[in-house]
Design a protein around this motif. Structure first.
Motif, PDB file in Angstrom:
ATOM      1  N   GLU A  56      65.584  91.579  51.838  1.00 55.48           N
ATOM      2  CA  GLU A  56      66.237  91.086  50.612  1.00 55.48           C
ATOM      3  C   GLU A  56      66.168  92.136  49.507  1.00 55.48           C
ATOM      4  O   GLU A  56      67.096  92.281  48.715  1.00 55.48           O
ATOM      5  CB  GLU A  56      65.575  89.778  50.162  1.00 55.48           C
ATOM      6  CG  GLU A  56      66.222  89.127  48.973  1.00 55.48           C
ATOM      7  CD  GLU A  56      67.623  88.593  49.240  1.00 55.48           C
ATOM      8  OE1 GLU A  56      68.368  88.438  48.254  1.00 55.48           O
ATOM      9  OE2 GLU A  56      68.001  88.340  50.398  1.00 55.48           O
ATOM     10  N   ALA A  57      65.064  92.891  49.449  1.00 53.80           N
ATOM     11  CA  ALA A  57      64.936  93.941  48.439  1.00 53.80           C
ATOM     12  C   ALA A  57      65.895  95.100  48.725  1.00 53.80           C
ATOM     13  O   ALA A  57      66.411  95.733  47.807  1.00 53.80           O
ATOM     14  CB  ALA A  57      63.499  94.440  48.382  1.00 53.80           C
ATOM     15  N   LEU A  58      66.138  95.370  50.007  1.00 49.71           N
ATOM     16  CA  LEU A  58      67.029  96.479  50.375  1.00 49.71           C
ATOM     17  C   LEU A  58      68.507  96.108  50.232  1.00 49.71           C
ATOM     18  O   LEU A  58      69.310  96.904  49.749  1.00 49.71           O
ATOM     19  CB  LEU A  58      66.748  96.916  51.814  1.00 49.71           C
ATOM     20  CG  LEU A  58      65.398  97.583  52.050  1.00 49.71           C
ATOM     21  CD1 LEU A  58      65.131  97.728  53.534  1.00 49.71           C
ATOM     22  CD2 LEU A  58      65.353  98.935  51.349  1.00 49.71           C
ATOM     23  N   SER A  64      72.570  85.860  42.788  1.00 49.44           N
ATOM     24  CA  SER A  64      71.724  85.913  41.600  1.00 49.44           C
ATOM     25  C   SER A  64      72.167  84.810  40.646  1.00 49.44           C
ATOM     26  O   SER A  64      73.345  84.490  40.550  1.00 49.44           O
ATOM     27  CB  SER A  64      71.836  87.275  40.922  1.00 49.44           C
ATOM     28  OG  SER A  64      73.165  87.486  40.503  1.00 49.44           O
ATOM     29  N   ARG A  65      71.212  84.239  39.965  1.00 49.41           N
ATOM     30  CA  ARG A  65      71.521  83.166  39.022  1.00 49.41           C
ATOM     31  C   ARG A  65      71.930  83.788  37.694  1.00 49.41           C
ATOM     32  O   ARG A  65      71.169  84.526  37.087  1.00 49.41           O
ATOM     33  CB  ARG A  65      70.305  82.282  38.809  1.00 49.41           C
ATOM     34  CG  ARG A  65      69.950  81.487  40.044  1.00 49.41           C
ATOM     35  CD  ARG A  65      68.778  80.617  39.802  1.00 49.41           C
ATOM     36  NE  ARG A  65      69.198  79.506  38.964  1.00 49.41           N
ATOM     37  CZ  ARG A  65      68.398  78.541  38.564  1.00 49.41           C
ATOM     38  NH1 ARG A  65      67.152  78.551  38.902  1.00 49.41           N
ATOM     39  NH2 ARG A  65      68.841  77.570  37.807  1.00 49.41           N
TER      40      ARG A  65
END
Length: 131
Positions: A56-58, A64-65
């Motif tokens: 998820e970081a990559l 995104s909210r």
């Protein structure tokens, strides 16, 4: 980075002891696949408790909210239904509110419901239902 490449990097990192910090992930990747290290440099410097967090970081896949879309709460307008009785922890049982419309007193409603119930019971008895 593409989601496919992020998934490939997750496969390279399988076997790493988690939770792991970015530096530990880089060291493990050097032992497995030196080419993966350059891609993993893009990771934020923090601790990861799962390979899903790394993926998820990559290559984020979660939406995104948008903070601008969130509405702030506002004060209620007017009294709640039932007025003060709505929040009264010990209302008087069976009491009638003073705001009852004079054209529709509760007695008429109760009488109508009782009459409907009697008619239903009579029809059921005629059909032999419930015996």
């Amino acid at each position: 980075m593409t989601p496919q490449r992020a998934a490939e990097l997750q496969v390279v990192l399988e076997g790493v002891a988690l939770p792991a910090k970015k530096q530990e992930l880089l060291e493990y990747a050097r032992e497995q696949d030196a080419a993966a290290v350059s891609d993993l440099q893009a990771l934020p410097d923090r601790e990861y408790s799962s390979l899903d967090e790394v993926g998820e970081a990559l290559a984020p896949v979660q939406p995104s909210r948008a903070r601008s879309l969130l509405k702030h709460p506002h004060e209620e307008s007017g009294d709640p239904p039932g007025g003060g009785s709505y929040t009264d922890p010990h209302p008087e049982p069976g009491s009638l509110r003073p705001s009852i419309p004079p054209a529709n007193p509760p007695e008429k409603t109760l009488e109508k419901q009782a009459e409907t119930q009697k008619q239903q019971q009579k029809r059921q008895q005629e059909r032999g239902v419930g015996e």
